[in-house]
Write an enzyme that holds these catalytic residues in place. Structure first.
Site, PDB file in Angstrom:
ATOM      1  N   HIS A   1       0.814  -1.226   0.000  1.00 38.55           N
ATOM      2  CA  HIS A   1       0.000   0.000   0.000  1.00 38.55           C
ATOM      3  C   HIS A   1       0.845   1.273   0.000  1.00 38.55           C
ATOM      4  O   HIS A   1       0.301   2.371  -0.189  1.00 38.55           O
ATOM      5  CB  HIS A   1      -0.908   0.051   1.232  1.00 38.55           C
ATOM      6  CG  HIS A   1      -1.918  -1.056   1.322  1.00 38.55           C
ATOM      7  ND1 HIS A   1      -2.776  -1.372   0.293  1.00 38.55           N
ATOM      8  CD2 HIS A   1      -2.210  -1.928   2.329  1.00 38.55           C
ATOM      9  CE1 HIS A   1      -3.549  -2.394   0.671  1.00 38.55           C
ATOM     10  NE2 HIS A   1      -3.223  -2.748   1.885  1.00 38.55           N
TER      11      HIS A   1
ATOM     12  N   ASP B   1      -2.833 -10.696  -2.210  1.00 42.40           N
ATOM     13  CA  ASP B   1      -3.328 -10.208  -0.914  1.00 42.40           C
ATOM     14  C   ASP B   1      -4.801  -9.807  -1.093  1.00 42.40           C
ATOM     15  O   ASP B   1      -5.203  -9.365  -2.167  1.00 42.40           O
ATOM     16  CB  ASP B   1      -2.495  -9.001  -0.500  1.00 42.40           C
ATOM     17  CG  ASP B   1      -2.811  -8.501   0.903  1.00 42.40           C
ATOM     18  OD1 ASP B   1      -2.021  -8.781   1.821  1.00 42.40           O
ATOM     19  OD2 ASP B   1      -3.849  -7.820   1.065  1.00 42.40           O
TER      20      ASP B   1
ATOM     21  N   HIS C   1      -6.340  -7.344  -0.087  1.00 37.66           N
ATOM     22  CA  HIS C   1      -6.500  -5.900  -0.297  1.00 37.66           C
ATOM     23  C   HIS C   1      -5.848  -5.482  -1.613  1.00 37.66           C
ATOM     24  O   HIS C   1      -4.919  -6.138  -2.088  1.00 37.66           O
ATOM     25  CB  HIS C   1      -5.864  -5.133   0.865  1.00 37.66           C
ATOM     26  CG  HIS C   1      -6.405  -5.526   2.209  1.00 37.66           C
ATOM     27  ND1 HIS C   1      -5.782  -6.444   3.019  1.00 37.66           N
ATOM     28  CD2 HIS C   1      -7.528  -5.146   2.860  1.00 37.66           C
ATOM     29  CE1 HIS C   1      -6.488  -6.613   4.137  1.00 37.66           C
ATOM     30  NE2 HIS C   1      -7.562  -5.840   4.060  1.00 37.66           N
TER      31      HIS C   1
ATOM     32  N   ASP D   1      -4.269 -13.018   3.564  1.00 35.01           N
ATOM     33  CA  ASP D   1      -5.504 -12.563   4.191  1.00 35.01           C
ATOM     34  C   ASP D   1      -6.745 -12.874   3.354  1.00 35.01           C
ATOM     35  O   ASP D   1      -7.852 -12.482   3.726  1.00 35.01           O
ATOM     36  CB  ASP D   1      -5.426 -11.070   4.589  1.00 35.01           C
ATOM     37  CG  ASP D   1      -4.715 -10.210   3.578  1.00 35.01           C
ATOM     38  OD1 ASP D   1      -4.509 -10.661   2.430  1.00 35.01           O
ATOM     39  OD2 ASP D   1      -4.360  -9.066   3.930  1.00 35.01           O
TER      40      ASP D   1
HETATM   41  C1  9RB Z   1      -9.883   2.972   8.298  1.00 33.54           C
HETATM   42  C2  9RB Z   1      -9.609   1.897   9.135  1.00 33.54           C
HETATM   43  C3  9RB Z   1      -7.266  -0.448   7.683  1.00 33.54           C
HETATM   44  C4  9RB Z   1      -7.845  -1.707   7.759  1.00 33.54           C
HETATM   45  C5  9RB Z   1      -7.200  -2.811   7.194  1.00 33.54           C
HETATM   46  C6  9RB Z   1      -5.998  -2.679   6.550  1.00 33.54           C
HETATM   47  C7  9RB Z   1      -5.359  -3.875   5.950  1.00 33.54           C
HETATM   48  C8  9RB Z   1      -4.186  -3.861   5.334  1.00 33.54           C
HETATM   49  C9  9RB Z   1      -3.605  -5.038   4.708  1.00 33.54           C
HETATM   50  C10 9RB Z   1      -5.448  -1.438   6.481  1.00 33.54           C
HETATM   51  C11 9RB Z   1      -6.051  -0.331   7.049  1.00 33.54           C
HETATM   52  C12 9RB Z   1     -10.205   2.194  10.346  1.00 33.54           C
HETATM   53  C13 9RB Z   1      -9.466   3.160   6.861  1.00 33.54           C
HETATM   54  C14 9RB Z   1     -10.149   1.334  11.559  1.00 33.54           C
HETATM   55  O1  9RB Z   1      -3.620  -6.147   5.156  1.00 33.54           O
HETATM   56  N1  9RB Z   1      -3.074  -4.898   3.529  1.00 33.54           N
HETATM   57  O2  9RB Z   1      -2.600  -5.936   2.814  1.00 33.54           O
HETATM   58  N2  9RB Z   1      -7.859   0.717   8.183  1.00 33.54           N
HETATM   59  N3  9RB Z   1      -8.935   0.759   8.839  1.00 33.54           N
HETATM   60  N4  9RB Z   1     -10.807   3.368  10.271  1.00 33.54           N
HETATM   61  N5  9RB Z   1     -10.633   3.855   9.044  1.00 33.54           N
HETATM   62  C15 9RB Z   1     -11.144   5.135   8.587  1.00 33.54           C
HETATM   63 ZN    ZN Z   2      -3.969  -7.303   2.981  1.00 31.82          ZN
END
Ligand code: 9RB
Ligand code: ZN
Length: 371
Positions: free
Chosen positions: A143, A180, A182, A268
């Protein structure tokens, strides 16, 4: 020739703090302190299974040097690198950018070692020192953007490693296959205008980052057509993923003709991930690996480097990762997936019509060939 393997104990010491999942703990708002989703556990347990199963003895452990500032700046802005380095010197560490990517003191150094792990794996494969490789790195990278970390990613490990190889003239055309759950938005953005790198992302439709990874995102300028997204409906299982590799990924790799394939290997999308809503099994990951190795054998003498991404099931990631590494090494440890009865027979593991439609739409997108 052997399979290269990267793991550094200090990857387990990257400190994502006492968050409550991805949110910051805030007792006054009712958010009880817990752990961050991205804890070390799934990765440490994968490494320990690789060791205990005996597979480690059949792999070639690759030495890792931290990525240099110059190497980081092949992808990231000097200002961003300087900010992470400065925050990393604070006793409380900092955040890479989005508020969900915390790191502790020394986080910069560990992130440099993660990028260095990707470099070590890609270089060993590209230089023919190993047949293929698995870099079990942390923090993850797909990311991360040039001037900002996000989604648990500090530096763009794979993108940095590709740029290092290209600068050394060890690879020209590279394809990234990101499974992945995501969207691999960072890798896609970094190479968006670059015709030499094909980025393919298979991910849960419309999840993270928000509003990202749509099929119509194809790259831009000279890189038009070299981004390929396969958003899959939540609930996709082994049937949908194998169909995606067969119908979309394999033909794209055959058309693009890379010198090297890099897999952004998140786990994941497995059937019990706390963040993903997919149903992949260890056997599914094993089959996807076998299919990619077969295509890579045809297009680039089998040169494939895997670099770890997400995957948060502490119980199941180790078995999924072991299956992939057994397949890479052409070895069987005798350790069986203890969950296969539960997950292999789950309803809807087979390809469903709405999944086939999504895959067919991605398969219809053209991929530029060399020349
Ligand atoms: C947001 C929140 C996240 C949730 C999951 C990932 C996974 C990443 C991964 C990253 C950020 C919350 C956008 C809580 O495994 N990548 O391969 N963020 N979560 N609140 N908000 C506004
Ligand atoms: Zn991921």
């Amino acid at each position: 020739m052997s399979t290269g393997y990267v793991w550094q104990e200090i990857y387990g010491w990257h400190d994502t703090g006492t968050a409550a999942g991805a949110a910051y703990a805030n007792p006054m708002a009712g958010i009880q302190p817990l752990r961050h989703f991205e804890s070390a556990e799934s990765k440490k347990r994968l490494h320990e299974l690789v060791a205990v199963s005996g597979l480690l003895d059949q792999l070639e452990r690759l030495p890792v040097e931290p990525a240099t500032q110059e190497q980081l700046e092949l992808v990231h802005t000097p200002e961003y690198v300087a900010r992470i380095r400065a925050e990393s010197q604070l006793p409380k560490g900092g955040d890479a950018g989005d508020g969900f990517t915390p790191f502790g003191q020394g986080g910069y150094d560990i992130a440099c070692l993660a990028a260095g792990g990707a470099i070590a794996a890609l270089a060993a494969v590209a230089e023919g020192r190993v047949r293929n490789a698995y870099a079990l790195v942390r923090p993850i990278g797909h990311h991360a953007l040039p001037d900002m970390g996000m989604g648990f990613c500090i530096f763009a490990n794979i993108a940095i490693a590709i740029r290092v190889l290209q600068a050394r003239d060890r690879a020209r055309r590279v394809a990234v296959v990101d499974w992945d759950v995501h969207h691999g938005n960072g890798t896609q953005a970094i190479f968006s205008e670059d015709p030499s790198v094909l980025t393919i992302s298979i991910h849960q439709d419309s999840y993270f980052p928000p509003d990202s990874g749509h099929r119509h995102e194809r790259g831009s300028g000279a890189g038009e057509g070299t981004a390929l997204n396969v958003p899959l409906p939540p609930g996709s299982g082994v049937g949908a993923y194998l169909h995606t590799i067969e119908q979309v990924v394999a033909p794209a790799l055959r058309a693009f003709q890379p010198d090297l394939v890099v897999v952004a290997s998140g786990f994941d999308a497995n059937a019990c991930d706390p963040l993903g809503r997919m149903m992949l099994t260890a056997a599914g990951f094993r089959s996807m690996t076998a299919m990619l190795l077969e295509v890579a054998a045809d297009v680039c003498d089998g040169r494939v480097a895997f670099v770890h991404e997400g995957g948060y099931s502490e119980a199941y990631v180790p078995f999924c990762g072991l299956a992939v590494m057994e397949e890479l090494a052409g070895a069987k440890t005798g350790v069986e997936d203890p969950y296969h009865h539960l997950f292999d027979g789950m309803g809807y593991q087979g390809l469903q019509p709405h999944q086939a439609d999504a895959i067919a739409a991605a398969a219809a997108l053209p991929i530029p060939s060399p020349g």
